[in-house]
Design a protein around this motif. Structure first.
Motif, PDB file in Angstrom:
ATOM      1  N   SER A 152       0.830  -1.211   0.000  1.00  0.00           N
ATOM      2  CA  SER A 152       0.000   0.000   0.000  1.00  0.00           C
ATOM      3  C   SER A 152       0.859   1.253   0.000  1.00  0.00           C
ATOM      4  O   SER A 152       0.566   2.229  -0.698  1.00  0.00           O
ATOM      5  CB  SER A 152      -0.928   0.002   1.221  1.00  0.00           C
ATOM      6  OG  SER A 152      -1.837  -1.081   1.173  1.00  0.00           O
ATOM      7  N   MET A 153       1.930   1.232   0.783  1.00  0.00           N
ATOM      8  CA  MET A 153       2.847   2.377   0.815  1.00  0.00           C
ATOM      9  C   MET A 153       3.476   2.592  -0.555  1.00  0.00           C
ATOM     10  O   MET A 153       3.589   3.733  -1.025  1.00  0.00           O
ATOM     11  CB  MET A 153       3.938   2.150   1.863  1.00  0.00           C
ATOM     12  CG  MET A 153       4.875   3.337   2.016  1.00  0.00           C
ATOM     13  SD  MET A 153       6.292   3.007   3.108  1.00  0.00           S
ATOM     14  CE  MET A 153       5.473   2.712   4.671  1.00  0.00           C
ATOM     15  N   PHE A 154       3.883   1.501  -1.211  1.00  0.00           N
ATOM     16  CA  PHE A 154       4.477   1.589  -2.538  1.00  0.00           C
ATOM     17  C   PHE A 154       3.525   2.287  -3.510  1.00  0.00           C
ATOM     18  O   PHE A 154       3.944   3.141  -4.300  1.00  0.00           O
ATOM     19  CB  PHE A 154       4.800   0.180  -3.028  1.00  0.00           C
ATOM     20  CG  PHE A 154       5.252   0.108  -4.462  1.00  0.00           C
ATOM     21  CD1 PHE A 154       6.464   0.651  -4.854  1.00  0.00           C
ATOM     22  CD2 PHE A 154       4.465  -0.505  -5.416  1.00  0.00           C
ATOM     23  CE1 PHE A 154       6.886   0.580  -6.172  1.00  0.00           C
ATOM     24  CE2 PHE A 154       4.870  -0.581  -6.739  1.00  0.00           C
ATOM     25  CZ  PHE A 154       6.088  -0.040  -7.121  1.00  0.00           C
ATOM     26  N   LYS A 155       2.248   1.971  -3.418  1.00  0.00           N
ATOM     27  CA  LYS A 155       1.266   2.559  -4.337  1.00  0.00           C
ATOM     28  C   LYS A 155       0.902   3.989  -3.967  1.00  0.00           C
ATOM     29  O   LYS A 155       0.294   4.697  -4.767  1.00  0.00           O
ATOM     30  CB  LYS A 155       0.008   1.681  -4.381  1.00  0.00           C
ATOM     31  CG  LYS A 155       0.245   0.328  -5.044  1.00  0.00           C
ATOM     32  CD  LYS A 155      -1.019  -0.463  -5.224  1.00  0.00           C
ATOM     33  CE  LYS A 155      -1.574  -0.952  -3.905  1.00  0.00           C
ATOM     34  NZ  LYS A 155      -2.733  -1.866  -4.095  1.00  0.00           N
ATOM     35  N   GLU A 156       1.282   4.434  -2.774  1.00  0.00           N
ATOM     36  CA  GLU A 156       1.002   5.811  -2.365  1.00  0.00           C
ATOM     37  C   GLU A 156       2.212   6.730  -2.486  1.00  0.00           C
ATOM     38  O   GLU A 156       2.113   7.926  -2.213  1.00  0.00           O
ATOM     39  CB  GLU A 156       0.469   5.835  -0.929  1.00  0.00           C
ATOM     40  CG  GLU A 156      -0.935   5.265  -0.819  1.00  0.00           C
ATOM     41  CD  GLU A 156      -1.617   5.625   0.496  1.00  0.00           C
ATOM     42  OE1 GLU A 156      -0.903   5.926   1.480  1.00  0.00           O
ATOM     43  OE2 GLU A 156      -2.856   5.612   0.527  1.00  0.00           O
TER      44      GLU A 156
END
Length: 213
Positions: A152-156
């Motif tokens: 999720s962090m990667f996509k944000e």
């Protein structure tokens, strides 16, 4: 595809890969911060003193209740002499630590009471109890959830472009503006995100099933 400029894809690929390197760096370091800080917050939340637990819970709720974008802009304004990438990593880490702390809390609560009782019966010190018995079991149980938060962090990470961190979406937007090739460059950026995140998601799913047995 009619009207799709393949030359723009070839030209922008090196720039996007350089931006992807920054994206990956922010994700890895942000995940490490979130994992360590989240554990600290989870254990602080179990402290016997309300002078510790109340401020910790208040800060955690504040972080969860405000958007990541607002936190990034606010931190960049407050620490305007700090390198934007460092600010981005810190904000990502703190933001996700508020969530990973709950994951750790659930993992700690999931350790059977018999384990705590056995530690007391063996007269193990609190430090030894946590290090040798409780945390190894708790962390093992929450690894898949921590992995999902890393994805999720990667996509944000594209939010980091707001504070001028030159990650992949920043490079895509810059190239698109300079060459009027938004469709091509953002399609390529989306494919890179997909290729990087989808296999990791499958790996986390497999790990979750394996640890569930």
């Amino acid at each position: 595809m009619n009207g799709f400029d393949w030359n723009a894809v070839g030209e922008s690929l090196p720039l996007l890969l350089e931006g992807f390197r920054v994206t990956l760096l922010a994700t890895v370091l942000g995940t490490l911060v979130a994992a360590v800080l989240g554990l600290v917050v989870a254990m602080a939340g179990r402290a016997p003193s309300r002078f510790v637990t109340i401020p910790v819970r208040a800060v955690t709720e504040f972080v969860r209740s405000t958007p990541l974008l607002v936190q990034l802009v606010g931190a960049a304004a407050l620490f305007n002499t700090v390198e934007p990438l460092y600010i981005g990593i810190a904000v990502l880490g703190v933001h996700y630590a508020a969530y990973t702390s709950e994951v750790y809390r659930a993992g700690i609560d999931g350790v059977p009471k018999g384990q705590w009782e056995a530690c007391r019966a063996l007269s193990l010190s609190p430090r030894r109890t946590w290090q040798a018995v409780i945390l190894p079991q708790a962390v093992r149980n929450v690894l898949p959830a921590l992995g999902n938060y890393a994805i999720s962090m990667f996509k944000e990470t594209p939010f980091l472009a707001v504070i001028t961190v030159q990650e992949m979406v920043f490079e895509a937007r810059k190239y698109g503006a300079d060459n009027f090739a938004y469709t091509e460059v953002f399609t390529l950026a989306g494919l890179i995100f997909l290729v990087a995140s989808y296999p990791t998601s499958l790996l986390m799913r497999k790990l979750e099933k394996r640890l569930g047995h």
